[in-house]
Design an enzyme around this catalytic site. Structure first.
Site, PDB file in Angstrom:
ATOM      1  N   SER A 109      18.325  19.345  49.692  1.00 25.79           N
ATOM      2  CA  SER A 109      18.898  20.677  49.845  1.00 25.79           C
ATOM      3  C   SER A 109      18.050  21.732  49.141  1.00 25.79           C
ATOM      4  CB  SER A 109      20.319  20.711  49.268  1.00 25.79           C
ATOM      5  OG  SER A 109      21.109  19.689  49.823  1.00 25.79           O
TER       6      SER A 109
HETATM    7  N1  SAH Z   1      22.193  16.515  48.296  1.00 21.89           N
HETATM    8  C1  SAH Z   1      21.153  15.801  48.997  1.00 21.89           C
HETATM    9  C2  SAH Z   1      21.209  16.182  50.448  1.00 21.89           C
HETATM   10  C3  SAH Z   1      20.751  15.113  51.342  1.00 21.89           C
HETATM   11  S1  SAH Z   1      20.985  15.441  53.059  1.00 21.89           S
HETATM   12  C4  SAH Z   1      19.819  16.144  48.391  1.00 21.89           C
HETATM   13  O1  SAH Z   1      19.717  17.183  47.724  1.00 21.89           O
HETATM   14  O2  SAH Z   1      18.880  15.383  48.571  1.00 21.89           O
HETATM   15  C5  SAH Z   1      22.593  14.754  53.341  1.00 21.89           C
HETATM   16  C6  SAH Z   1      22.740  13.280  53.159  1.00 21.89           C
HETATM   17  O3  SAH Z   1      24.049  12.924  53.611  1.00 21.89           O
HETATM   18  C7  SAH Z   1      21.766  12.417  53.946  1.00 21.89           C
HETATM   19  O4  SAH Z   1      21.058  11.576  53.085  1.00 21.89           O
HETATM   20  C8  SAH Z   1      22.687  11.617  54.879  1.00 21.89           C
HETATM   21  O5  SAH Z   1      22.236  10.292  55.116  1.00 21.89           O
HETATM   22  C9  SAH Z   1      23.987  11.628  54.137  1.00 21.89           C
HETATM   23  N2  SAH Z   1      25.187  11.356  54.936  1.00 21.89           N
HETATM   24  C10 SAH Z   1      25.502  11.846  56.161  1.00 21.89           C
HETATM   25  N3  SAH Z   1      26.690  11.365  56.586  1.00 21.89           N
HETATM   26  C11 SAH Z   1      27.134  10.535  55.597  1.00 21.89           C
HETATM   27  C12 SAH Z   1      28.288   9.718  55.434  1.00 21.89           C
HETATM   28  N4  SAH Z   1      29.240   9.629  56.371  1.00 21.89           N
HETATM   29  N5  SAH Z   1      28.424   9.006  54.292  1.00 21.89           N
HETATM   30  C13 SAH Z   1      27.469   9.055  53.327  1.00 21.89           C
HETATM   31  N6  SAH Z   1      26.358   9.803  53.425  1.00 21.89           N
HETATM   32  C14 SAH Z   1      26.177  10.535  54.545  1.00 21.89           C
END
Ligand code: SAH
Length: 210
Positions: free
Chosen positions: A60
């Site tokens: 993010s």
């Molecule tokens: N806060 C993180 C954002 C990563 S992007 C950062 O700063 O790196 C969002 C993440 O949510 C991805 O890694 C994706 O795999 C995860 N995600 C999406 N749907 C999900 C679910 N149902 N359960 C767990 N993780 C999920």
């Protein structure tokens, strides 16, 4: 690239966009974001932008991480937080020292493995991780004082709301991949109050694990 000056510039930018919470700004300054991305793009780690982390996911944007953390902490101390979408672990690392414990769930195993290594490297000990589909939440540790979603569901996930204590806050993006709004839901005795924060663009929340 990781110099004090580069980080100070990022903090100034985030402040100019309206972030005021001192402890949140200090965390953004301290946490080495270059450790959360591939070495090949580490030189861009202190830009205020989302960056790829593999598996079609992104770390993010620092401003959005600050905004979500500030919104979560706005009404006073928070003990137990559930985060869905660990990704690189950057949001988790920013938040962890500001609360008692973070429970974080990620559906993509290789991303979670790397995030765990980063938490160890940074000696963040109050984080519990889980490889699972986060749409089910983490009932064993509910109710939570706060829930953060870093992937966007199409609508309000009412099942997760049930794992929030009354008075607790859930900060999440909702909407289609093209158009999402960051919202803050506060659980009330009757249901929930909803506050719109701003337009955002997150990866979609998906079901199942890989
Ligand atoms: N806060 C993180 C954002 C990563 S992007 C950062 O700063 O790196 C969002 C993440 O949510 C991805 O890694 C994706 O795999 C995860 N995600 C999406 N749907 C999900 C679910 N149902 N359960 C767990 N993780 C999920």
């Amino acid at each position: 690239m990781t110099s004090e000056r580069t980080r100070a510039r990022l903090i100034r930018r985030i402040q100019q966009q309206g972030i005021q919470h001192t402890a949140v700004l200090e965390r953004i300054r301290q946490v080495p974001r270059h450790l959360f991305v591939d070495e090949a793009i580490a030189s861009r780690a202190y830009e205020d932008s989302a960056l790829p982390i593999g598996n079609s996911q992104t770390i993010s944007q620092p401003y959005i991480v600050a905004r979500m953390t500030e919104a979560l902490l706005a009404t006073g101390p928070v003990e137990q937080v559930l985060e869905i979408g660990t990704g690189s672990g950057y949001q988790t690392a920013i938040l962890a020292p500001l609360v008692r414990r973070v429970y974080t769930i990620e559906r993509i195993a290789p991303l979670l493995r790397q995030a765990r290594q980063r938490f160890q490297q940074l000696r963040l000990k109050n984080i519990r991780t889980r490889h699972d589909d986060g749409t089910r939440g983490w009932p064993d540790y509910a109710p939570f004082d706060g829930i953060l979603l870093t992937a966007a569901p199409g609508g309000i996930p009412t099942g997760l709301l049930a794992q929030l204590r009354t008075g607790g806050r859930m900060i999440l993006p909702v909407g289609s991949p093209e158009q999402q709004t960051l919202i803050c839901l506060t659980r009330t005795a009757e249901g929930y109050d909803q506050q719109m924060l701003e337009s955002v663009r997150f990866v979609p929340m998906l079901t199942g694990i890989i």
